[in-house]
Scaffold this active site. Sequence first.
Site, PDB file in Angstrom:
ATOM      1  N   PRO A   1       0.330   5.879  -0.306  1.00  0.00           N
ATOM      2  CA  PRO A   1      -0.670   6.928  -0.050  1.00  0.00           C
ATOM      3  C   PRO A   1      -1.738   7.033  -1.137  1.00  0.00           C
ATOM      4  CG  PRO A   1       1.501   7.719   0.548  1.00  0.00           C
ATOM      5  CD  PRO A   1       1.701   6.374  -0.085  1.00  0.00           C
TER       6      PRO A   1
ATOM      7  N   GLU B   1      -6.658  -6.416   3.355  1.00  0.00           N
ATOM      8  CA  GLU B   1      -6.402  -7.448   2.334  1.00  0.00           C
ATOM      9  C   GLU B   1      -7.410  -7.386   1.187  1.00  0.00           C
ATOM     10  OE1 GLU B   1      -3.660  -8.607   2.723  1.00  0.00           O
ATOM     11  OE2 GLU B   1      -3.292  -8.588   4.863  1.00  0.00           O
TER      12      GLU B   1
ATOM     13  N   THR C   1       1.684  -3.203   8.214  1.00  0.00           N
ATOM     14  CA  THR C   1       1.772  -3.828   9.538  1.00  0.00           C
ATOM     15  C   THR C   1       3.163  -4.411   9.737  1.00  0.00           C
ATOM     16  OG1 THR C   1      -0.577  -4.324   9.549  1.00  0.00           O
ATOM     17  CG2 THR C   1       0.795  -5.611  11.033  1.00  0.00           C
TER      18      THR C   1
ATOM     19  N   ALA D   1      -2.264   4.405  -3.529  1.00  0.00           N
ATOM     20  CA  ALA D   1      -2.484   3.090  -4.139  1.00  0.00           C
ATOM     21  C   ALA D   1      -2.756   2.063  -3.051  1.00  0.00           C
ATOM     22  CB  ALA D   1      -1.271   2.670  -4.968  1.00  0.00           C
TER      23      ALA D   1
ATOM     24  N   THR E   1       0.816  -1.218   0.000  1.00  0.00           N
ATOM     25  CA  THR E   1       0.000   0.000   0.000  1.00  0.00           C
ATOM     26  C   THR E   1       0.850   1.269   0.000  1.00  0.00           C
ATOM     27  OG1 THR E   1      -1.713  -1.179   1.214  1.00  0.00           O
ATOM     28  CG2 THR E   1      -1.853   1.209   1.218  1.00  0.00           C
TER      29      THR E   1
END
Length: 395
Positions: free
Chosen positions: A129, A375, A159, A131, A127
């Site tokens: 900012p 996810e 994470t 996308a 991930t």
Amino acid sequence: MSESHITEADERAILDAIDKWLEQKVAPVAMQLEHDDEYPAELVQDMIDLGLFGALVDPEYGGLGLSATTYSRIVARISEEWMSLTGVFNSHLMMCIVVQKFGTQKQKDYWLPKFAAGELRGCLGLTEPDAGTDLQGIRTTARRVGDKYVVNGAKTWITNVVNGHCLALLVKTDPDANPRYKGMSMLITPKIDPETRAHLPGVQAGRKLPKLGYKGVDTGEIAFDGYECDAELCLIGGEEGQGFFMATGGLEIGRINVAARGVGVARRGLKEAVRYSQERRTMGKPICEHQAIQTKLGEMATKVRASELLVEDAARLYDRGERVDMEAGMAKFFASETALEVATEAMRIHGAYGYSKEFMVERLYRDAPLMCIGEGSNEIQRIIIAKQLIARNKV
């Protein structure tokens, strides 16, 4: 995924060990760590000792070699007690799976023993900012310079990125490729030197993001500025342009994990509601004897069981090496929505006590929404399911 050699007796022993750990070590401290948003360092060490960081890694590399079926049961059990803990090893295992599935033999030999031992803990860096679900929109680049890659860009909502040591990083090696996915590659990018453990230049973990729930485990940002890594060791698979398929392959086990988390949260919400409904009395009888509460409990119990079966179905197919994007999507979609619904109803059954931080259901209510987003959002899961349904039933 290679076939697991874990027997039913082995699985029972593993689940028993997990249950004892949850009862003796996690339950007494989870509430405080959650409310303080404190990284559970001692519990992470316990998880290293239990072998959870190598749960899905083949035994030849020092892992447990568990099936996805056994793994999903472990995740559900831990999530019943404190869901945050599952994020610490799941993000790490998604990185492991990418290397195990797609890496060269040299990369497997080098990285997987370190990953399985918990010596290097990491995450999947997808991930950005701008996308998230649209992975093809990433902007982080990796340029080949001699025998190294030079990486520039930033990731967010990752994470384990603050307390972890490395990432399986999705990058653009050919920003001009058309279609866009053909220009994407996956690198292993350690923050520290695996041998000396010295911090490497050009990479900096940013702030830990404040969250509604899912506390304790860190979710944060990371930036790369002229970061260099060895091409042979770090370009997963040794070939550019395969990163998009590696990322989506890693997400299959990630979605099964999120679905299993949903099962755990929903299961605990149901247990708390069933217990409280027998203790709380109104109008001269326990509230479980009121039809309004009985209809809630009946629907909650049915959806929890359906979620368990969907997760088992997806995990079994994964273990057989079959394509599971539809089944994992179904499990993730239904189990996460069930977790949110059950957590909400459990809070309402508890009344004012459900709104209190002294009760478990308050935490479940804050944790549950994450599974509907993480996810791949449930909006995109519906589309994935529909597309696969059509593709598998052509007329």
